[in-house]
Design a protein around this motif. Structure first.
Motif, mmCIF file in Angstrom:
data_model
loop_
_atom_site.group_PDB
_atom_site.id
_atom_site.type_symbol
_atom_site.label_atom_id
_atom_site.label_comp_id
_atom_site.label_asym_id
_atom_site.label_seq_id
_atom_site.Cartn_x
_atom_site.Cartn_y
_atom_site.Cartn_z
ATOM 1 N N GLY A 1 9.426 -1.006 4.335
ATOM 2 C CA GLY A 1 7.711 -1.788 4.327
ATOM 3 C C GLY A 1 7.494 -3.168 4.165
ATOM 4 N N HIS A 2 7.718 -4.075 3.901
ATOM 5 C CA HIS A 2 7.871 -5.125 3.424
ATOM 6 C C HIS A 2 8.118 -5.941 4.689
ATOM 7 N N ILE A 3 9.496 -6.129 5.296
ATOM 8 C CA ILE A 3 10.194 -6.570 6.484
ATOM 9 C C ILE A 3 9.529 -6.349 7.959
ATOM 10 N N GLY A 4 8.636 -5.118 7.840
ATOM 11 C CA GLY A 4 8.257 -4.044 8.723
ATOM 12 C C GLY A 4 6.597 -5.363 9.195
ATOM 13 N N THR B 1 -8.948 1.384 -10.757
ATOM 14 C CA THR B 1 -8.828 0.826 -9.822
ATOM 15 C C THR B 1 -8.422 -0.161 -9.876
ATOM 16 N N ILE B 2 -7.735 -0.089 -8.526
ATOM 17 C CA ILE B 2 -7.155 -1.410 -8.370
ATOM 18 C C ILE B 2 -6.904 -2.290 -7.326
ATOM 19 N N SER B 3 -6.426 -3.314 -6.563
ATOM 20 C CA SER B 3 -6.620 -3.705 -5.439
ATOM 21 C C SER B 3 -5.750 -3.322 -4.477
ATOM 22 N N ALA B 4 -5.386 -3.030 -3.327
ATOM 23 C CA ALA B 4 -4.302 -1.877 -2.552
ATOM 24 C C ALA B 4 -3.689 -3.132 -2.167
ATOM 25 N N PRO B 5 -2.953 -4.036 -2.549
ATOM 26 C CA PRO B 5 -1.667 -4.654 -2.971
ATOM 27 C C PRO B 5 -0.498 -4.102 -3.794
ATOM 28 N N TYR B 6 -1.065 -3.440 -4.788
ATOM 29 C CA TYR B 6 -0.858 -2.963 -6.213
ATOM 30 C C TYR B 6 -0.320 -1.464 -5.778
ATOM 31 N N LEU B 7 -1.298 -1.003 -4.658
ATOM 32 C CA LEU B 7 -0.781 0.730 -4.488
ATOM 33 C C LEU B 7 0.255 1.205 -4.558
ATOM 34 N N PRO B 8 1.323 0.620 -3.780
ATOM 35 C CA PRO B 8 2.548 0.963 -3.742
ATOM 36 C C PRO B 8 3.179 1.002 -5.033
ATOM 37 N N LEU B 9 2.988 -0.411 -5.908
ATOM 38 C CA LEU B 9 3.962 -0.054 -7.562
ATOM 39 C C LEU B 9 3.343 1.213 -7.894
ATOM 40 N N SER C 1 10.804 10.596 1.286
ATOM 41 C CA SER C 1 10.074 9.838 0.480
ATOM 42 C C SER C 1 9.203 8.216 1.054
ATOM 43 N N SER C 2 10.673 7.077 0.788
ATOM 44 C CA SER C 2 11.083 6.217 1.289
ATOM 45 C C SER C 2 10.603 5.789 2.605
ATOM 46 N N LEU C 3 10.602 6.847 3.759
ATOM 47 C CA LEU C 3 10.004 6.283 4.994
ATOM 48 C C LEU C 3 8.625 6.189 4.962
ATOM 49 N N ALA C 4 8.121 7.519 3.923
ATOM 50 C CA ALA C 4 6.789 7.407 3.776
ATOM 51 C C ALA C 4 6.041 5.916 2.782
ATOM 52 N N PHE C 5 6.496 5.654 2.401
ATOM 53 C CA PHE C 5 5.950 4.849 1.539
ATOM 54 C C PHE C 5 5.819 2.957 2.561
ATOM 55 N N VAL C 6 6.275 3.087 3.746
ATOM 56 C CA VAL C 6 6.534 1.884 4.912
ATOM 57 C C VAL C 6 4.706 2.064 5.241
ATOM 58 N N PRO C 7 4.216 2.879 5.744
ATOM 59 C CA PRO C 7 2.576 3.074 6.092
ATOM 60 C C PRO C 7 1.991 2.052 5.050
ATOM 61 N N ILE C 8 2.197 3.402 4.211
ATOM 62 C CA ILE C 8 1.574 2.911 2.042
ATOM 63 C C ILE C 8 1.539 1.286 2.505
ATOM 64 N N TYR C 9 2.868 0.739 2.745
ATOM 65 C CA TYR C 9 2.554 -0.338 2.041
ATOM 66 C C TYR C 9 2.402 -0.962 2.735
ATOM 67 N N MET C 10 2.549 -0.873 4.194
ATOM 68 C CA MET C 10 1.781 -1.768 5.763
ATOM 69 C C MET C 10 0.268 -1.804 5.301
ATOM 70 N N TRP C 11 -0.069 -0.685 5.334
ATOM 71 C CA TRP C 11 -1.666 -0.693 5.298
ATOM 72 C C TRP C 11 -2.640 -1.122 3.735
ATOM 73 N N SER C 12 -1.250 -1.069 2.659
ATOM 74 C CA SER C 12 -1.898 -1.616 1.125
ATOM 75 C C SER C 12 -2.192 -3.148 1.865
ATOM 76 N N ARG C 13 -0.899 -4.294 2.217
ATOM 77 C CA ARG C 13 -1.009 -5.780 2.592
ATOM 78 C C ARG C 13 -1.798 -5.616 3.586
ATOM 79 N N ARG C 14 -1.985 -5.067 4.294
ATOM 80 C CA ARG C 14 -3.510 -5.550 5.713
ATOM 81 C C ARG C 14 -4.844 -5.488 5.133
ATOM 82 N N HIS C 15 -4.972 -4.806 3.787
ATOM 83 C CA HIS C 15 -6.669 -4.885 3.484
ATOM 84 C C HIS C 15 -6.142 -5.146 2.182
ATOM 85 N N PRO C 16 -6.138 -6.273 1.777
ATOM 86 C CA PRO C 16 -5.371 -6.839 0.402
ATOM 87 C C PRO C 16 -6.960 -7.369 -0.436
#
Length: 216
Positions: free
Chosen positions: A181-184, A147-155, A121-136
């Motif tokens: 994911g944030h580091i990546g 409904t929320i905006s993408a950057p709030y999706l991981p939280l 589940s930790s690794l699964a959140f890496v693409p989720i986080y990166m996608w959310s930051r690239r589609h703010p």
């Protein structure tokens, strides 16, 4: 029905498809009692002292027994991993594999600090986080309720994972995945643009890996 499933699977990009297949197969193997979770978890002692190196891989494919939490993590990881691979990493299989591989190494190094034997589940959140930051600016509808905006999706997903699991320990693994994911994301999107750092082996796959995946 099998034809429909086969057609659906072929539409999933290769790295996400392989990850999904291995994760489902691992959980089914445990469900059928072919293996036990004790044979799959990661620890430095088991992997290195006891010379059981497969644990460095199986820890990323076991999402737990088939349950609501299993379906929750598998659905969201597959959805956003697929979207990320189809957009940011289109025709760049090696770079996407390299992102997941480096993220896996970081998670393995962090595992003893947070007592996390399973890192799927930790690794699964890496693409989720990166996608959310690239589609703010993308709006996300969660379960059709709000409904929320993408950057709030991981939280939001971390909170939901906490609710359905009933313990903060399940959410802790997801939060660590967000941190990795944030580091990546920082290394690939922020550092080259704002720090004039350029790309490096930490952000782009080596040529030997590109040749292996047919990207060169």
């Amino acid at each position: 029905m099998p034809v429909g499933i086969e057609a659906w699977l072929t539409q999933i990009p290769p790295i996400t498809r392989a990850w999904l297949a291995l994760s489902v197969a691992t959980s089914l193997a445990v469900q059928c009692q072919l293996v036990t979770p004790l044979q799959l978890y990661f620890s430095f002692k088991s992997a290195f002292t006891n010379v059981q190196p497969w644990r460095m891989a199986t820890t990323f494919f076991y999402f737990g027994s088939i349950s609501l939490d299993f379906v929750f993590h598998l659905f969201f990881f597959m959805r956003y991993s697929r979207m990320l691979e189809e957009s940011s990493f289109a025709n760049r299989k090696a770079d996407y594999f390299w992102l997941l591989l480096l993220s896996s190494v970081m998670l393995l190094a962090m595992s003893p600090l947070f007592n996390l034997p399973f890192l799927s589940s930790s690794l699964a959140f890496v693409p989720i986080y990166m996608w959310s930051r690239r589609h703010p600016s993308t709006p996300i509808s969660l379960f059709g309720l709000f409904t929320i905006s993408a950057p709030y999706l991981p939280l939001a997903l971390v909170i939901f994972s906490w609710v359905i699991s009933g313990t903060w320990k399940a959410a802790a693994g997801d939060l660590i995945g967000c941190a990795v994911g944030h580091i990546g994301w920082f290394l690939r999107d922020v550092w080259p643009r704002e720090m004039v750092g350029g790309y490096s082996v930490l952000t782009e796959a080596p040529d030997v890996l590109r040749r292996l995946f047919g990207d060169l």
